[in-house]
Design a protein around this motif. Structure first.
Motif, PDB file in Angstrom:
ATOM      1  N   SER A 122       0.807  -1.222   0.000  1.00  0.00           N
ATOM      2  CA  SER A 122       0.000   0.000   0.000  1.00  0.00           C
ATOM      3  C   SER A 122       0.837   1.268   0.000  1.00  0.00           C
ATOM      4  CB  SER A 122      -0.934   0.003   1.218  1.00  0.00           C
ATOM      5  OG  SER A 122      -1.812  -1.105   1.169  1.00  0.00           O
ATOM      6  N   VAL A 123       2.159   1.119   0.024  1.00  0.00           N
ATOM      7  CA  VAL A 123       3.063   2.272  -0.072  1.00  0.00           C
ATOM      8  C   VAL A 123       3.492   2.399  -1.529  1.00  0.00           C
ATOM      9  CG1 VAL A 123       5.281   3.220   0.648  1.00  0.00           C
ATOM     10  CG2 VAL A 123       3.842   2.011   2.299  1.00  0.00           C
ATOM     11  N   ILE A 124       3.217   3.539  -2.144  1.00  0.00           N
ATOM     12  CA  ILE A 124       3.454   3.695  -3.582  1.00  0.00           C
ATOM     13  C   ILE A 124       4.387   4.870  -3.855  1.00  0.00           C
ATOM     14  CG2 ILE A 124       1.269   2.635  -4.266  1.00  0.00           C
ATOM     15  CD1 ILE A 124       0.051   5.368  -4.529  1.00  0.00           C
ATOM     16  N   ASP A 125       5.212   4.714  -4.895  1.00  0.00           N
ATOM     17  CA  ASP A 125       6.105   5.811  -5.296  1.00  0.00           C
ATOM     18  C   ASP A 125       5.717   6.339  -6.673  1.00  0.00           C
ATOM     19  OD1 ASP A 125       6.871   3.682  -6.796  1.00  0.00           O
ATOM     20  OD2 ASP A 125       8.939   3.587  -6.072  1.00  0.00           O
ATOM     21  N   TYR A 126       4.421   6.241  -6.987  1.00  0.00           N
ATOM     22  CA  TYR A 126       3.869   6.773  -8.229  1.00  0.00           C
ATOM     23  C   TYR A 126       2.434   7.203  -7.940  1.00  0.00           C
ATOM     24  CZ  TYR A 126       3.106   1.700  -7.992  1.00  0.00           C
ATOM     25  OH  TYR A 126       2.854   0.426  -7.549  1.00  0.00           O
ATOM     26  N   GLU A 127       1.786   7.800  -8.930  1.00  0.00           N
ATOM     27  CA  GLU A 127       0.383   8.171  -8.764  1.00  0.00           C
ATOM     28  C   GLU A 127      -0.453   6.914  -8.512  1.00  0.00           C
ATOM     29  OE1 GLU A 127      -1.253  11.194  -8.851  1.00  0.00           O
ATOM     30  OE2 GLU A 127       0.741  12.128  -8.797  1.00  0.00           O
ATOM     31  N   LEU A 128      -1.503   7.058  -7.707  1.00  0.00           N
ATOM     32  CA  LEU A 128      -2.364   5.908  -7.430  1.00  0.00           C
ATOM     33  C   LEU A 128      -2.926   5.370  -8.747  1.00  0.00           C
ATOM     34  CD1 LEU A 128      -3.819   4.116  -5.309  1.00  0.00           C
ATOM     35  CD2 LEU A 128      -5.713   5.753  -5.406  1.00  0.00           C
ATOM     36  N   PRO A 129      -2.691   4.079  -9.051  1.00  0.00           N
ATOM     37  CA  PRO A 129      -3.213   3.504 -10.301  1.00  0.00           C
ATOM     38  C   PRO A 129      -4.743   3.500 -10.329  1.00  0.00           C
ATOM     39  CG  PRO A 129      -1.514   2.096  -9.334  1.00  0.00           C
ATOM     40  CD  PRO A 129      -1.874   3.119  -8.299  1.00  0.00           C
ATOM     41  N   SER A 130      -5.280   3.271 -11.508  1.00  0.00           N
ATOM     42  CA  SER A 130      -6.732   3.143 -11.647  1.00  0.00           C
ATOM     43  C   SER A 130      -7.210   1.903 -10.903  1.00  0.00           C
ATOM     44  CB  SER A 130      -7.117   3.020 -13.122  1.00  0.00           C
ATOM     45  OG  SER A 130      -6.690   4.152 -13.841  1.00  0.00           O
ATOM     46  N   LYS A 131      -8.443   1.949 -10.451  1.00  0.00           N
ATOM     47  CA  LYS A 131      -9.035   0.796  -9.776  1.00  0.00           C
ATOM     48  C   LYS A 131      -9.037  -0.401 -10.724  1.00  0.00           C
ATOM     49  CE  LYS A 131     -13.386  -0.616  -7.533  1.00  0.00           C
ATOM     50  NZ  LYS A 131     -14.751  -0.170  -7.149  1.00  0.00           N
ATOM     51  N   PRO A 132      -8.626  -1.578 -10.248  1.00  0.00           N
ATOM     52  CA  PRO A 132      -8.645  -2.754 -11.127  1.00  0.00           C
ATOM     53  C   PRO A 132     -10.058  -3.044 -11.639  1.00  0.00           C
ATOM     54  CG  PRO A 132      -7.422  -3.214  -9.105  1.00  0.00           C
ATOM     55  CD  PRO A 132      -8.105  -1.894  -8.905  1.00  0.00           C
ATOM     56  N   ASP A 133     -10.149  -3.422 -12.904  1.00  0.00           N
ATOM     57  CA  ASP A 133     -11.434  -3.854 -13.448  1.00  0.00           C
ATOM     58  C   ASP A 133     -11.796  -5.215 -12.860  1.00  0.00           C
ATOM     59  OD1 ASP A 133     -11.906  -1.635 -15.061  1.00  0.00           O
ATOM     60  OD2 ASP A 133     -10.671  -2.443 -16.685  1.00  0.00           O
ATOM     61  N   ILE A 134     -13.095  -5.443 -12.718  1.00  0.00           N
ATOM     62  CA  ILE A 134     -13.570  -6.651 -12.040  1.00  0.00           C
ATOM     63  C   ILE A 134     -14.021  -7.699 -13.052  1.00  0.00           C
ATOM     64  CG2 ILE A 134     -15.260  -7.595 -10.423  1.00  0.00           C
ATOM     65  CD1 ILE A 134     -13.152  -5.786  -9.155  1.00  0.00           C
ATOM     66  N   ILE A 135     -13.467  -8.894 -12.906  1.00  0.00           N
ATOM     67  CA  ILE A 135     -13.902 -10.069 -13.659  1.00  0.00           C
ATOM     68  C   ILE A 135     -14.633 -10.982 -12.675  1.00  0.00           C
ATOM     69  CG2 ILE A 135     -13.191 -12.044 -15.053  1.00  0.00           C
ATOM     70  CD1 ILE A 135     -12.505  -9.442 -16.409  1.00  0.00           C
ATOM     71  N   ALA A 136     -15.881 -11.306 -12.975  1.00  0.00           N
ATOM     72  CA  ALA A 136     -16.685 -12.136 -12.067  1.00  0.00           C
ATOM     73  C   ALA A 136     -16.294 -13.603 -12.224  1.00  0.00           C
ATOM     74  CB  ALA A 136     -18.169 -11.944 -12.352  1.00  0.00           C
ATOM     75  N   HIS A 137     -15.632 -14.146 -11.214  1.00  0.00           N
ATOM     76  CA  HIS A 137     -15.159 -15.531 -11.244  1.00  0.00           C
ATOM     77  C   HIS A 137     -16.340 -16.500 -11.212  1.00  0.00           C
ATOM     78  CE1 HIS A 137     -13.292 -19.141  -9.126  1.00  0.00           C
ATOM     79  NE2 HIS A 137     -12.601 -19.041 -10.244  1.00  0.00           N
ATOM     80  N   ARG A 138     -16.433 -17.339 -12.249  1.00  0.00           N
ATOM     81  CA  ARG A 138     -17.582 -18.238 -12.447  1.00  0.00           C
ATOM     82  C   ARG A 138     -18.894 -17.451 -12.455  1.00  0.00           C
ATOM     83  NH1 ARG A 138     -15.859 -23.086  -8.224  1.00  0.00           N
ATOM     84  NH2 ARG A 138     -13.632 -22.996  -8.684  1.00  0.00           N
ATOM     85  N   GLY A 139     -18.810 -16.212 -12.882  1.00  0.00           N
ATOM     86  CA  GLY A 139     -19.980 -15.342 -12.922  1.00  0.00           C
ATOM     87  C   GLY A 139     -20.221 -14.603 -11.619  1.00  0.00           C
ATOM     88  N   GLY A 140     -19.438 -14.933 -10.578  1.00  0.00           N
ATOM     89  CA  GLY A 140     -19.632 -14.354  -9.242  1.00  0.00           C
ATOM     90  C   GLY A 140     -20.210 -15.413  -8.324  1.00  0.00           C
ATOM     91  N   SER A 141     -19.397 -16.415  -7.979  1.00  0.00           N
ATOM     92  CA  SER A 141     -19.939 -17.628  -7.357  1.00  0.00           C
ATOM     93  C   SER A 141     -20.414 -17.448  -5.922  1.00  0.00           C
ATOM     94  CB  SER A 141     -18.904 -18.759  -7.414  1.00  0.00           C
ATOM     95  OG  SER A 141     -17.761 -18.438  -6.656  1.00  0.00           O
ATOM     96  N   GLN A 142     -20.139 -16.293  -5.298  1.00  0.00           N
ATOM     97  CA  GLN A 142     -20.746 -16.030  -3.993  1.00  0.00           C
ATOM     98  C   GLN A 142     -21.929 -15.071  -4.112  1.00  0.00           C
ATOM     99  OE1 GLN A 142     -18.171 -15.315  -0.624  1.00  0.00           O
ATOM    100  NE2 GLN A 142     -16.537 -16.577  -1.472  1.00  0.00           N
TER     101      GLN A 142
END
Length: 492
Positions: A196-216
């Motif tokens: 969580s310690v970064i030496d650059y601009e905060l990256p974009s939020k990761p895009d979400i891939i629903a695992h097995r469509g979102g199994s929970q």
């Protein structure tokens, strides 16, 4: 109770042993707490394996709490007996209880961690996530204790007995231990900088891939759960593709149909047979969603996030074909990430399975944004190269990892602009860390829990992090110098 009185106490080894047992139990208890994100998943798979609903994690936690309290009571009784009789003399039953607790709970912990080995890494990642809250107070406490330690150590070592080794040797061993503790506490945070310690601009939020469509979120590998997952800003979904005995590719993760369908009711004589041994017309007779609503393994129904219509759709869900999956993916402009479940050698489509999937993908991929096949299979790569299909990505175009890289490696991938997909992340803390590390996609069973997160749970520029530790080092060195000067004056 002074040190001299304790030194002369008979049977003090049992107090020391009881304290060791307590610390041992506490360590395992904390480790179990740290993978709380996966408790429901563990309970679900254990319940399926046993054939009955059981809250295994709660049972284990209660056992550990009972052992911790009993052992704490033993320590209290031992301490109470020192000023009264100057003797610690546990009964035979108490000795036996301590030994049983020590060996039984260590065995239980070993068995638990063996069967949940894939979750153990989560413990260390959680510790890293909270490292700032752990190491800063620890370092400040050690600084606070430095002066009393330096002042009292010469007096304490005079009480060392001649047993095992000389007092001088014992004092050297203890001194090395203290120095090791201080060195670890002060050097570790700098040598191993948190994700969580970064030496650059905060990256974009990761895009979400629903695992097995979102199994929970719903019944895995169904169109119905993918439809619900669309409400939570997913950019794609991951599915597992098997092939029926008559050559129809369909969605199924397990080798058998027992866990995610009602095959035991519809085909009781075939319930444990391989899923790819069924013909497509028989697979279509199965219900693939009612189990999720009935058992609610992840408390999704109980949470109230699903509408009545969505629950009804779940109850009526069927096993989808690969063709339906491709059409759904195109209609909703999603990325498709699929794993292949290759049939056995005696299956009629063993040789042609990959070719069938590839041809269907080519025929139906118009307007599909991207298809990801996590493979380095030469068969797949040859087909893609022969047909010059840019929309199909393999390991040459991105990396699909089970969170197998170090923080530094993730940072290097981000700085090289190489896309990384990480699976299967069901921990908010780890999601925050991967966000800071700049991964492109996160594959998860819980897309509904990430949608409203607008920034990592915590992050910090590297400059601020270093300033904090420089200040702590300056304070620590100053206290050490003052303590040393004070000690020299005391000797004079």
């Amino acid at each position: 109770m002074n040190l001299k009185k304790f030194q002369s106490t008979q049977g003090k080894k049992w107090l020391v042993f009881a304290i060791i047992v307590e610390l041992n139990l506490l360590l395992f208890f904390v480790m179990i707490l740290l993978f709380n994100s996966y408790w429901l998943e563990i309970n679900y798979y254990v319940s399926f394996w046993l054939g009955m609903q059981i809250n295994l994690i709660l049972l284990i936690l209660l056992l550990f709490i009972a052992a911790l309290l009993f052992n704490l009571y033993m320590i209290y009784k031992f301490l109470q007996s020192i000023p009264e009789t100057n003797t610690i003399e546990p009964s035979r039953h108490q000795k036996l209880a301590l030994l049983i607790i020590f060996f039984l709970f260590n065995l239980l912990a070993i068995i638990l961690f063996y069967f949940t080995s894939s979750y153990i890494e989560i413990v260390f990642l959680k510790i890293e996530f909270y490292s700032l809250l752990i190491f800063i107070p620890t370092s400040l406490l050690l600084i606070f204790l430095l002066y009393p330690l330096i002042r009292s150590f010469p007096k304490v070592k005079n009480h060392f007995s001649m047993k095992v080794c000389s007092p001088k040797t014992k004092s050297i061993i203890i001194l090395i231990g203290i120095m090791g503790l201080y060195s670890f506490s002060f050097l570790y945070p700098i040598l191993f900088i948190p994700a969580s310690v970064i030496d650059y601009e905060l990256p974009s939020k990761p895009d979400i891939i629903a695992h097995r469509g979102g199994s929970q979120l719903g019944p895995e590998n169904t169109l119905e759960v993918a439809e619900v997952a669309l409400d939570y800003d997913i950019v794609g979904w991951e599915v597992d593709i098997a092939i029926s005995y008559d050559g129809v590719p369909f969605l199924m993760h397990d080798d058998t149909l027992e866990r995610t369908t009602d095959v035991e009711e519809v085909f009781p004589e075939k319930n444990s047979e391989r899923a790819d041994s069924f013909k497509w017309k028989d697979l279509q007779k199965l219900n693939a969603g009612s189990w999720f609503v009935e058992f609610d393994p992840f408390n999704t129904v109980k949470s109230g996030i699903l509408s009545k219509d969505q629950l009804k759709n779940y109850e009526d869900a069927k096993i989808p074909s690969f063709e339906e999956v491709l059409n759904f993916t195109r209609e909703n402009d999603l990325i498709l990430d699929f794993d292949t479940q290759h049939p056995p050698e005696d299956h009629p489509y063993y040789e042609t399975y990959i070719g069938i999937l590839f041809n269907m993908t080519i025929e139906l991929m118009d307007d599909l944004s991207k298809i990801m096949i996590p493979t380095s299979s030469e068969r797949w790569l040859d087909l893609i190269e022969e047909n010059d299909v840019e929309e199909i990505w393999t390991y040459a175009d991105y990396d699909n990892t089970g969170d197998g890289y170090t923080n530094q490696e993730y940072r290097e991938f981000y700085q090289q602009d190489f896309p990384i997909m990480v699976y299967t992340i069901n921990s908010l803390e780890r999601f925050s860390q991967l966000w800071c590390l700049g991964v492109s996609w996160v594959k998860t069973d819980i897309p509904h829990k990430y949608v409203d997160i607008e920034e990592p749970l915590w992050f910090m520029p590297s400059e601020s992090y270093l300033i904090i530790w420089i200040v702590i080092y300056i304070v620590g060195i100053s206290v050490a110098i003052i303590s040393g000067i004070s000690q020299q004056k005391t000797k004079k």
